[in-house]
Design an enzyme around this catalytic site. Sequence first.
Site, PDB file in Angstrom:
ATOM      1  N   LEU A  86       0.817  -1.225   0.000  1.00 54.48           N
ATOM      2  CA  LEU A  86       0.000   0.000   0.000  1.00 54.48           C
ATOM      3  C   LEU A  86       0.844   1.264   0.000  1.00 54.48           C
ATOM      4  O   LEU A  86       0.432   2.307  -0.480  1.00 54.48           O
ATOM      5  CB  LEU A  86      -0.916   0.016   1.228  1.00 54.48           C
ATOM      6  CG  LEU A  86      -2.029  -1.020   1.273  1.00 54.48           C
ATOM      7  CD1 LEU A  86      -2.737  -0.986   2.619  1.00 54.48           C
ATOM      8  CD2 LEU A  86      -3.040  -0.769   0.146  1.00 54.48           C
ATOM      9  N   GLY A  89       5.957   4.743   4.863  1.00 48.89           N
ATOM     10  CA  GLY A  89       6.334   6.000   5.492  1.00 48.89           C
ATOM     11  C   GLY A  89       7.513   5.769   6.413  1.00 48.89           C
ATOM     12  O   GLY A  89       8.293   4.836   6.217  1.00 48.89           O
ATOM     13  N   PHE A  91       7.672   4.646   9.390  1.00 49.07           N
ATOM     14  CA  PHE A  91       7.585   3.468  10.252  1.00 49.07           C
ATOM     15  C   PHE A  91       8.064   2.216   9.520  1.00 49.07           C
ATOM     16  O   PHE A  91       8.753   1.378  10.081  1.00 49.07           O
ATOM     17  CB  PHE A  91       6.123   3.301  10.704  1.00 49.07           C
ATOM     18  CG  PHE A  91       5.895   2.247  11.746  1.00 49.07           C
ATOM     19  CD1 PHE A  91       5.951   2.556  13.100  1.00 49.07           C
ATOM     20  CD2 PHE A  91       5.611   0.936  11.376  1.00 49.07           C
ATOM     21  CE1 PHE A  91       5.734   1.587  14.067  1.00 49.07           C
ATOM     22  CE2 PHE A  91       5.394  -0.039  12.338  1.00 49.07           C
ATOM     23  CZ  PHE A  91       5.457   0.285  13.686  1.00 49.07           C
ATOM     24  N   GLY A  92       7.666   2.122   8.265  1.00 44.42           N
ATOM     25  CA  GLY A  92       8.006   0.943   7.468  1.00 44.42           C
ATOM     26  C   GLY A  92       6.903   0.664   6.461  1.00 44.42           C
ATOM     27  O   GLY A  92       5.937   1.416   6.359  1.00 44.42           O
ATOM     28  N   PRO A  93       7.037  -0.435   5.703  1.00 47.63           N
ATOM     29  CA  PRO A  93       6.052  -0.736   4.647  1.00 47.63           C
ATOM     30  C   PRO A  93       4.691  -1.147   5.189  1.00 47.63           C
ATOM     31  O   PRO A  93       4.585  -1.692   6.275  1.00 47.63           O
ATOM     32  CB  PRO A  93       6.699  -1.898   3.885  1.00 47.63           C
ATOM     33  CG  PRO A  93       7.694  -2.484   4.815  1.00 47.63           C
ATOM     34  CD  PRO A  93       8.127  -1.407   5.748  1.00 47.63           C
ATOM     35  N   VAL A  94       3.649  -0.871   4.394  1.00 43.18           N
ATOM     36  CA  VAL A  94       2.277  -1.233   4.762  1.00 43.18           C
ATOM     37  C   VAL A  94       1.704  -2.117   3.646  1.00 43.18           C
ATOM     38  O   VAL A  94       1.805  -1.771   2.466  1.00 43.18           O
ATOM     39  CB  VAL A  94       1.392   0.028   4.939  1.00 43.18           C
ATOM     40  CG1 VAL A  94       0.004  -0.354   5.431  1.00 43.18           C
ATOM     41  CG2 VAL A  94       2.032   1.018   5.902  1.00 43.18           C
ATOM     42  N   LYS A 115       1.118  -3.042   9.021  1.00 43.51           N
ATOM     43  CA  LYS A 115       2.273  -2.132   9.017  1.00 43.51           C
ATOM     44  C   LYS A 115       3.455  -2.830   9.673  1.00 43.51           C
ATOM     45  O   LYS A 115       3.338  -3.325  10.793  1.00 43.51           O
ATOM     46  CB  LYS A 115       1.900  -0.892   9.844  1.00 43.51           C
ATOM     47  CG  LYS A 115       2.381   0.401   9.284  1.00 43.51           C
ATOM     48  CD  LYS A 115       1.905   1.545  10.147  1.00 43.51           C
ATOM     49  CE  LYS A 115       1.559   2.720   9.291  1.00 43.51           C
ATOM     50  NZ  LYS A 115       1.267   3.920  10.041  1.00 43.51           N
ATOM     51  N   ASP A 209       1.274  14.721  14.958  1.00 43.54           N
ATOM     52  CA  ASP A 209       1.686  14.456  13.581  1.00 43.54           C
ATOM     53  C   ASP A 209       0.496  14.605  12.630  1.00 43.54           C
ATOM     54  O   ASP A 209       0.283  13.786  11.741  1.00 43.54           O
ATOM     55  CB  ASP A 209       2.282  13.042  13.480  1.00 43.54           C
ATOM     56  CG  ASP A 209       3.261  12.921  12.321  1.00 43.54           C
ATOM     57  OD1 ASP A 209       3.655  13.967  11.759  1.00 43.54           O
ATOM     58  OD2 ASP A 209       3.630  11.791  11.971  1.00 43.54           O
TER      59      ASP A 209
HETATM   60  N1  ATP Z   1      -5.348   1.369   7.637  1.00 44.22           N
HETATM   61  C1  ATP Z   1      -4.943   1.643   6.414  1.00 44.22           C
HETATM   62  N2  ATP Z   1      -5.736   1.371   5.350  1.00 44.22           N
HETATM   63  C2  ATP Z   1      -5.337   1.647   4.089  1.00 44.22           C
HETATM   64  N3  ATP Z   1      -4.137   2.200   3.786  1.00 44.22           N
HETATM   65  C3  ATP Z   1      -3.309   2.490   4.801  1.00 44.22           C
HETATM   66  C4  ATP Z   1      -3.654   2.226   6.162  1.00 44.22           C
HETATM   67  N4  ATP Z   1      -2.615   2.622   6.950  1.00 44.22           N
HETATM   68  C5  ATP Z   1      -1.697   3.121   6.128  1.00 44.22           C
HETATM   69  N5  ATP Z   1      -2.083   3.045   4.833  1.00 44.22           N
HETATM   70  C6  ATP Z   1      -1.337   3.502   3.663  1.00 44.22           C
HETATM   71  O1  ATP Z   1      -0.003   3.058   3.752  1.00 44.22           O
HETATM   72  C7  ATP Z   1       0.887   4.065   3.279  1.00 44.22           C
HETATM   73  C8  ATP Z   1       1.989   4.314   4.305  1.00 44.22           C
HETATM   74  O2  ATP Z   1       1.391   4.870   5.469  1.00 44.22           O
HETATM   75  P1  ATP Z   1       2.248   5.381   6.682  1.00 44.22           P
HETATM   76  O3  ATP Z   1       1.304   5.966   7.653  1.00 44.22           O
HETATM   77  O4  ATP Z   1       3.152   4.313   7.149  1.00 44.22           O
HETATM   78  O5  ATP Z   1       3.166   6.473   6.058  1.00 44.22           O
HETATM   79  P2  ATP Z   1       2.875   7.987   5.673  1.00 44.22           P
HETATM   80  O6  ATP Z   1       1.689   8.490   6.443  1.00 44.22           O
HETATM   81  O7  ATP Z   1       2.837   8.067   4.196  1.00 44.22           O
HETATM   82  O8  ATP Z   1       4.166   8.700   6.183  1.00 44.22           O
HETATM   83  P3  ATP Z   1       4.563   9.048   7.673  1.00 44.22           P
HETATM   84  O9  ATP Z   1       5.603   8.073   8.066  1.00 44.22           O
HETATM   85  O10 ATP Z   1       5.088  10.424   7.571  1.00 44.22           O
HETATM   86  O11 ATP Z   1       3.330   8.923   8.515  1.00 44.22           O
HETATM   87  C9  ATP Z   1       0.059   5.290   2.970  1.00 44.22           C
HETATM   88  O12 ATP Z   1      -0.170   5.360   1.582  1.00 44.22           O
HETATM   89  C10 ATP Z   1      -1.242   5.032   3.684  1.00 44.22           C
HETATM   90  O13 ATP Z   1      -2.329   5.609   3.022  1.00 44.22           O
HETATM   91 MG    MG Z   2       1.228   8.070   8.212  1.00 50.17          MG
END
Ligand code: ATP
Ligand code: MG
Length: 442
Positions: A86, A89, A91-94, A115, A209
């Site tokens: 998905l 960010g 934290f790592g890959p999702v 995550k 954040d």
């Molecule tokens: N519960 C979820 N359902 C669908 N997509 C998600 C969910 N959680 C995270 N994502 C997707 O995963 C990706 C990475 O999210 P993440 O929150 O780890 O990083 P970020 O918000 O892009 O950066 P940051 O580390 O600055 O928060 C994003 O595109 C986010 O929309």
């Molecule tokens: Mg995020």
Amino acid sequence: MGIKNKALRWILPSCLKSAVTHKMDSRIHVAIHSSNSRISLSDISDPGSPLCLSDLSSSKFAANLHIFTFSELRLMTSDFSAVNFLGEGGFGPVHKGFVDDKCRPGLSPQAVAVKVLDPDGDQGFREWLTEVVLLGQLKHPHLVKLIGYCCEDDHRLLVYEYMARGNLENHLFRKYTSLAWETRIKIALGAAKGLAFLHGEEKPVIYRDFKTSNILLDSDYSARLSDFGLAKDGPEGDETHVSTRIMGTHGYAAPEYIMTGHLTTKSDVYSFGVVLLELLTGRRAMDKKRPPREQNLVDWAKPYLKDHHKLDSIIDQRLEGQYSTEGARRVAALAHQCLNHSPKSRPTMSQLVKILELIAQLRDVPFVYTAPAESKAEDGKIKERKEDEYEDDGKVKKETGRKSRRKGYRHKHPVRARGVYTDTHLYRAYKNEMISVGIEGR
Ligand SMILES: Nc1ncnc2c1ncn2[C@@H]1O[C@H](COP(=O)(O)OP(=O)(O)OP(=O)(O)O)[C@@H](O)[C@H]1O
Ligand SMILES: [Mg+2]
């Protein structure tokens, strides 16, 4: 953000060091109180706290959370396959995955987002634990739901409900189309309710954040806040602020927090003001691709917010004039207040909720005909691009062929159905409303 955006996240170097030191330290403790009050987040950051991680699973909030094994999560995500990726960010890959009651009795079949804590990433064990402790205890329609976690050997993962439309950032800053005015207000209101809930807790929580990539969207564009790794307990009793290391994302953090490390719920209110500006203008909080004077959204947009005549010129062109004039003025006034240099002069989140509820009721969005986005059908005829031709995360589905094109004068030169503008000062115009929710004079 669909791709890594680690560069945007900043922490003071000394803090980074301490975060890394404790990254996989399972001896970091969680204080568990016998009372009904929420487990304090400050206890997590105190390495001297008395109880060890093994107590996490037996603590009262863990009753709400499923504890998954790493092999179960591999199964759920097809071994973290690229197809299910998905985004990533700090934290790592999702990855997207699926669970059902075969995996855990009592779990309804549903999509989830898994995550994975990247051991080499910006964030560490403490952020993972903060998320588990906080979301294990706090439930609200505008906070993302944590279904469970995995804590096996060095693996640290989080399992959330899947949010069908991804994050706000991907929708708002899309190249060809964006969100309708009413949808933007709905999202702002939902996110405001989420923050108001956190701030209104018996022990207030500062989110720290708030930004578009952390606002996730359900299939009906209902907003849910995600990413609680940086959340902090707010000041209690006579305290005016909490002093903490400075962490956040460029363009969103409040100036007094950056200068002094003093954190209050009003720091979140500032970040909320930045997101209001992003919703209003369709511009990013920080955009290095723009001319130097326009890179920082707050610096660029603030002078326009006080002047109704100028306001029109900064509103997102992709709205093509279809927005509420009155609503835009009120949102601009709110953003201006949230961005006040003095934290005390900023409104509270519950005041913002009340005003956004009024704005959501405005029905003066003009109907302006716009040529529909077009694509060529197989028979060569132009066909209209429908909403369901977009992926849930807002990208155009591949099989629809050529990219969305928009033609005609209207697209390049949106005509705004102008309301009657007056020179009346912003605050005079909304004075009565602000008095009624108790903002005026703060
Ligand atoms: N519960 C979820 N359902 C669908 N997509 C998600 C969910 N959680 C995270 N994502 C997707 O995963 C990706 C990475 O999210 P993440 O929150 O780890 O990083 P970020 O918000 O892009 O950066 P940051 O580390 O600055 O928060 C994003 O595109 C986010 O929309
Ligand atoms: Mg995020």
